[in-house]
Design a protein around this motif. Sequence first.
Motif, short mmCIF file in Angstrom:
data_model
loop_
_atom_site.label_atom_id
_atom_site.label_comp_id
_atom_site.label_asym_id
_atom_site.label_seq_id
_atom_site.Cartn_x
_atom_site.Cartn_y
_atom_site.Cartn_z
N ARG A 163 13.71 34.14 21.25
CA ARG A 163 13.88 34.43 19.74
C ARG A 163 13.00 33.55 18.85
NH1 ARG A 163 20.35 34.85 20.25
NH2 ARG A 163 19.87 32.72 21.40
N ASP A 164 13.01 34.32 17.57
CA ASP A 164 12.47 33.42 16.39
C ASP A 164 13.76 32.30 16.29
OD1 ASP A 164 10.16 35.04 16.05
OD2 ASP A 164 11.31 36.28 14.55
N VAL A 165 12.87 31.21 15.58
CA VAL A 165 13.66 29.97 15.05
C VAL A 165 13.75 29.92 13.48
CG1 VAL A 165 14.04 27.57 15.51
CG2 VAL A 165 13.32 29.02 17.30
N TYR A 166 14.74 29.87 12.91
CA TYR A 166 14.80 29.52 11.43
C TYR A 166 15.36 27.89 11.23
CZ TYR A 166 13.85 34.24 9.94
OH TYR A 166 13.27 35.46 9.99
N ILE A 167 14.59 27.26 10.44
CA ILE A 167 15.02 25.84 10.16
C ILE A 167 15.74 26.12 8.79
CG2 ILE A 167 14.49 23.44 10.01
CD1 ILE A 167 13.65 24.67 12.66
N VAL A 168 16.71 25.46 8.39
CA VAL A 168 17.76 25.77 7.33
C VAL A 168 18.29 24.16 7.02
CG1 VAL A 168 18.25 28.07 7.55
CG2 VAL A 168 19.82 26.46 8.45
N GLY A 169 18.73 24.38 5.66
CA GLY A 169 19.22 22.99 5.18
C GLY A 169 19.11 22.80 3.79
N VAL A 170 19.66 21.98 3.20
CA VAL A 170 19.70 21.62 1.68
C VAL A 170 18.36 20.96 1.44
CG1 VAL A 170 22.10 21.53 1.43
CG2 VAL A 170 21.13 19.51 1.62
N THR A 171 18.23 20.64 -0.02
CA THR A 171 16.99 19.80 -0.31
C THR A 171 16.89 18.55 0.20
OG1 THR A 171 18.02 19.42 -2.30
CG2 THR A 171 16.60 21.40 -2.17
N ASN A 172 15.85 17.98 0.71
CA ASN A 172 15.83 16.49 0.90
C ASN A 172 16.26 16.04 2.22
OD1 ASN A 172 14.12 14.34 0.27
ND2 ASN A 172 15.94 13.29 -0.84
N VAL A 173 16.51 17.21 3.10
CA VAL A 173 17.14 16.59 4.39
C VAL A 173 16.25 16.18 5.51
CG1 VAL A 173 19.32 17.61 4.26
CG2 VAL A 173 17.71 19.03 5.43
N GLY A 174 14.86 16.60 5.20
CA GLY A 174 13.60 16.33 6.09
C GLY A 174 13.31 17.62 6.91
N LYS A 175 13.65 18.56 6.59
CA LYS A 175 13.18 19.71 7.31
C LYS A 175 11.64 20.10 7.59
CE LYS A 175 15.05 22.88 4.70
NZ LYS A 175 13.81 23.31 4.52
#
Length: 373
Positions: A163-175
């Motif tokens: 499957r596809d992969v989505y990288i999520v998170g709040v600002t400035n976490v280092g995504k």
Amino acid sequence: MTEQTLGSCAGCGIAIQTEDAKKPGYAPESALGRKVVICQRCYRIKHYNEVAPVGMGDDDFLKILDGIGSTQSLVVMVVDIFDFQGSWLRGLPRFVGKNPILLVGNKVDLLPKNINLNRVRNWMQHEAKERGLRPEDIVLISAQKGLHIDELLNRIGELRKGRDVYIVGVTNVGKSTMINRILHDYGAAELEITTSPFPGTTLDKIEIPLEDGRSIYDTPGIINRDQIGHMVSPADLRKITPKSRINSKVYQLEAGQTLFLGGLARIDFVRGSKQPFVVYVDNDLYIHRTKLEKADEVMEKHHGTLLVPPTGEEAAKALPPFVKHSFKVTQSQMSTDIVISGLGWVTIQGKYEANVVVHAPKGVSVGMRRGLI
């Protein structure tokens, strides 16, 4: 040439346009012939460490994330271990639907050297469960140092199942730093994504094709406005953002003493037996100890000068007024952390009871949790 034919910025994902230099996505026509095209804003962040505000609000970011639940994907949620509460993406199940979640704790290199990483994983599992999230697994990494990236990629490969992969998170976490590390280590460094310590750097989804025809998507960071970093200048944000391994500072406090964490927070030990308060903040943040009876006077006289950051009296005046948060730490076998979102935390060992009052700018989240260390 229309905006539709120009593609997207390789740095932040925004649609490239050449018409208006004041709007997001602007790039001069001379830049369009390059192999990798980035917008002017990303260019200035990358080369001059400058940040320009953009006209995108929280709703714009949320709309971009809203479609994940309708996809068949693996969702990788990145949190900042040093600021776990402040970097927690609230309401994640609403975005991801039934898709599996891999929880990634970034910036493990900031934790004290002797910490047990299995304990950190167990602690994160407990904290995630408390917030209604049951991830498939937890991986600890340092995107900046490249630690445990192989382990992360192996788990992504095992869990995504084509499957596809989505990288999520709040600002400035280092995504974006994490994705850049993957790209550099695995042969696609020319696709480098713009990173900076400022919120809102990624402005739209960035698609990175995989060999099997699927993709990894870097999504914009949601802004958690209860982090103290959103209330200070870019220069002061750099001063409170840890850049190297944290060295804890131990203060043997008696009731009636106060600790100032720069000019951004104040911790009053109101009642209890003499005991250690262990402070985990950026190594360069100035900490001032004084008597509780003198704390108001010290704050009024030295905020923005001795007590920095904020740097300068005008910056001090620009902060929201401080509000009080009262905590009672009961006697326990386990330590307790009092956390100030975006700044750090203070650990109380639990051997004695303690009544503590924390003063922080209005809107900053302050709370208690089970001790991390």
